[in-house]
Design a protein around this motif. Structure first.
Motif, PDB file in Angstrom:
ATOM      1  N   ILE A   1       0.842  -1.202   0.000  1.00 43.81           N
ATOM      2  CA  ILE A   1       0.000   0.000   0.000  1.00 43.81           C
ATOM      3  C   ILE A   1       0.874   1.248   0.000  1.00 43.81           C
ATOM      4  N   ARG A   2       1.879   1.291   0.871  1.00 47.50           N
ATOM      5  CA  ARG A   2       2.759   2.455   0.977  1.00 47.50           C
ATOM      6  C   ARG A   2       3.504   2.704  -0.329  1.00 47.50           C
ATOM      7  N   GLU A   3       4.104   1.649  -0.895  1.00 49.73           N
ATOM      8  CA  GLU A   3       4.894   1.805  -2.115  1.00 49.73           C
ATOM      9  C   GLU A   3       4.017   2.169  -3.308  1.00 49.73           C
ATOM     10  N   ARG A   4       2.869   1.529  -3.426  1.00 47.32           N
ATOM     11  CA  ARG A   4       1.983   1.805  -4.564  1.00 47.32           C
ATOM     12  C   ARG A   4       1.428   3.224  -4.483  1.00 47.32           C
ATOM     13  N   ARG A   5       1.096   3.678  -3.272  1.00 54.97           N
ATOM     14  CA  ARG A   5       0.601   5.044  -3.096  1.00 54.97           C
ATOM     15  C   ARG A   5       1.681   6.047  -3.488  1.00 54.97           C
ATOM     16  N   ALA A   6       2.909   5.796  -3.051  1.00 51.01           N
ATOM     17  CA  ALA A   6       4.013   6.701  -3.375  1.00 51.01           C
ATOM     18  C   ALA A   6       4.259   6.731  -4.889  1.00 51.01           C
ATOM     19  N   GLU A   7       4.241   5.549  -5.521  1.00 49.41           N
ATOM     20  CA  GLU A   7       4.432   5.479  -6.978  1.00 49.41           C
ATOM     21  C   GLU A   7       3.330   6.240  -7.713  1.00 49.41           C
ATOM     22  N   SER A   8       2.140   6.254  -7.136  1.00 48.45           N
ATOM     23  CA  SER A   8       1.009   6.948  -7.756  1.00 48.45           C
ATOM     24  C   SER A   8       1.053   8.455  -7.518  1.00 48.45           C
ATOM     25  N   GLY A   9       1.964   8.893  -6.651  1.00 50.23           N
ATOM     26  CA  GLY A   9       2.098  10.318  -6.352  1.00 50.23           C
ATOM     27  C   GLY A   9       0.973  10.870  -5.486  1.00 50.23           C
ATOM     28  N   MET A  10       0.299   9.980  -4.757  1.00 50.16           N
ATOM     29  CA  MET A  10      -0.805  10.413  -3.901  1.00 50.16           C
ATOM     30  C   MET A  10      -0.353  10.549  -2.458  1.00 50.16           C
ATOM     31  N   SER A  11      -0.925  11.514  -1.785  1.00 53.82           N
ATOM     32  CA  SER A  11      -0.744  11.612  -0.339  1.00 53.82           C
ATOM     33  C   SER A  11      -1.690  10.595   0.312  1.00 53.82           C
ATOM     34  N   ARG A  12      -1.523  10.394   1.598  1.00 54.41           N
ATOM     35  CA  ARG A  12      -2.442   9.494   2.305  1.00 54.41           C
ATOM     36  C   ARG A  12      -3.866  10.037   2.246  1.00 54.41           C
ATOM     37  N   ASP A  13      -3.986  11.337   2.385  1.00 48.05           N
ATOM     38  CA  ASP A  13      -5.302  11.958   2.332  1.00 48.05           C
ATOM     39  C   ASP A  13      -5.940  11.775   0.954  1.00 48.05           C
ATOM     40  N   ALA A  14      -5.134  11.936  -0.095  1.00 46.77           N
ATOM     41  CA  ALA A  14      -5.654  11.775  -1.464  1.00 46.77           C
ATOM     42  C   ALA A  14      -6.087  10.330  -1.721  1.00 46.77           C
TER      43      ALA A  14
ATOM     44  N   THR B   1     -10.280  -3.739   6.517  1.00 49.54           N
ATOM     45  CA  THR B   1     -11.283  -4.785   6.331  1.00 49.54           C
ATOM     46  C   THR B   1     -11.234  -5.201   4.861  1.00 49.54           C
ATOM     47  N   PRO B   2     -11.827  -6.326   4.516  1.00 49.45           N
ATOM     48  CA  PRO B   2     -11.854  -6.706   3.098  1.00 49.45           C
ATOM     49  C   PRO B   2     -12.469  -5.620   2.204  1.00 49.45           C
ATOM     50  N   ALA B   3     -13.538  -4.967   2.658  1.00 54.59           N
ATOM     51  CA  ALA B   3     -14.177  -3.913   1.853  1.00 54.59           C
ATOM     52  C   ALA B   3     -13.253  -2.699   1.713  1.00 54.59           C
ATOM     53  N   GLN B   4     -12.568  -2.339   2.789  1.00 57.66           N
ATOM     54  CA  GLN B   4     -11.624  -1.217   2.720  1.00 57.66           C
ATOM     55  C   GLN B   4     -10.464  -1.545   1.793  1.00 57.66           C
ATOM     56  N   LEU B   5      -9.965  -2.760   1.887  1.00 57.76           N
ATOM     57  CA  LEU B   5      -8.853  -3.167   1.039  1.00 57.76           C
ATOM     58  C   LEU B   5      -9.258  -3.143  -0.431  1.00 57.76           C
ATOM     59  N   GLU B   6     -10.453  -3.610  -0.731  1.00 52.57           N
ATOM     60  CA  GLU B   6     -10.951  -3.568  -2.102  1.00 52.57           C
ATOM     61  C   GLU B   6     -11.021  -2.128  -2.602  1.00 52.57           C
ATOM     62  N   ALA B   7     -11.497  -1.219  -1.760  1.00 51.42           N
ATOM     63  CA  ALA B   7     -11.578   0.199  -2.144  1.00 51.42           C
ATOM     64  C   ALA B   7     -10.190   0.774  -2.404  1.00 51.42           C
ATOM     65  N   VAL B   8      -9.225   0.430  -1.554  1.00 52.35           N
ATOM     66  CA  VAL B   8      -7.853   0.911  -1.739  1.00 52.35           C
ATOM     67  C   VAL B   8      -7.256   0.338  -3.019  1.00 52.35           C
ATOM     68  N   PHE B   9      -7.446  -0.959  -3.246  1.00 52.37           N
ATOM     69  CA  PHE B   9      -6.948  -1.567  -4.480  1.00 52.37           C
ATOM     70  C   PHE B   9      -7.539  -0.870  -5.705  1.00 52.37           C
ATOM     71  N   ARG B  10      -8.834  -0.612  -5.672  1.00 54.02           N
ATOM     72  CA  ARG B  10      -9.484   0.065  -6.802  1.00 54.02           C
ATOM     73  C   ARG B  10      -8.938   1.482  -6.966  1.00 54.02           C
ATOM     74  N   ALA B  11      -8.773   2.194  -5.864  1.00 57.47           N
ATOM     75  CA  ALA B  11      -8.270   3.572  -5.918  1.00 57.47           C
ATOM     76  C   ALA B  11      -6.844   3.623  -6.468  1.00 57.47           C
ATOM     77  N   LEU B  12      -6.071   2.579  -6.204  1.00 62.26           N
ATOM     78  CA  LEU B  12      -4.687   2.521  -6.678  1.00 62.26           C
ATOM     79  C   LEU B  12      -4.558   1.875  -8.055  1.00 62.26           C
ATOM     80  N   GLY B  13      -5.666   1.383  -8.607  1.00 64.34           N
ATOM     81  CA  GLY B  13      -5.630   0.757  -9.922  1.00 64.34           C
ATOM     82  C   GLY B  13      -4.892  -0.571  -9.929  1.00 64.34           C
ATOM     83  N   VAL B  14      -5.032  -1.322  -8.862  1.00 58.49           N
ATOM     84  CA  VAL B  14      -4.343  -2.611  -8.727  1.00 58.49           C
ATOM     85  C   VAL B  14      -5.062  -3.668  -9.568  1.00 58.49           C
ATOM     86  N   SER B  15      -4.310  -4.373 -10.389  1.00 55.65           N
ATOM     87  CA  SER B  15      -4.888  -5.414 -11.234  1.00 55.65           C
ATOM     88  C   SER B  15      -5.262  -6.638 -10.402  1.00 55.65           C
ATOM     89  N   ASP B  16      -6.111  -7.485 -10.966  1.00 50.01           N
ATOM     90  CA  ASP B  16      -6.498  -8.719 -10.283  1.00 50.01           C
ATOM     91  C   ASP B  16      -5.279  -9.582  -9.985  1.00 50.01           C
TER      92      ASP B  16
END
Length: 90
Positions: free
Chosen positions: A9-22, A53-68
């Motif tokens: 999560i930390r590395e993918r967020r940084a690569e995406s150039g997003m802050s934690r808030d974003a 939670t699983p729902a939160q993780l799914e939302a984070v994956f979607r927000a980061l554009g994580v592939s299946d």
């Protein structure tokens, strides 16, 4: 001990150039009915002091554009080694 999910999560967020808030804001956008998507939650997940939670993780994956494929890989690494069953003796 390293936490593969926190690291991912930390590395993918940084690569995406997003802050934690974003990231939290984008996750709320893609999953408006999921609670607990805040900057402080992302911080806890990235530092390993909390687990989404699983729902939160799914939302984070979607927000980061994580592939299946990436999801499966990170979840396998997060699960860690599986216990080996010993063969039954006759």
């Amino acid at each position: 001990m390293a936490n593969p999910l926190s690291d991912f999560i930390r590395e993918r967020r940084a690569e995406s150039g997003m802050s934690r808030d974003a990231l939290a804001a984008k996750a709320r956008t893609v999953a408006p009915n999921v609670g607990g998507l805040h900057r402080t939650s992302v911080e806890r997940w990235e530092t390993g002091t909390g687990t989404p939670t699983p729902a939160q993780l799914e939302a984070v994956f979607r927000a980061l554009g994580v592939s299946d494929e990436e999801r499966v890989d990170v979840l396998k690494r997060t699960a860690g080694p599986q216990p080996v069953e010993s063969a039954a003796t006759p």
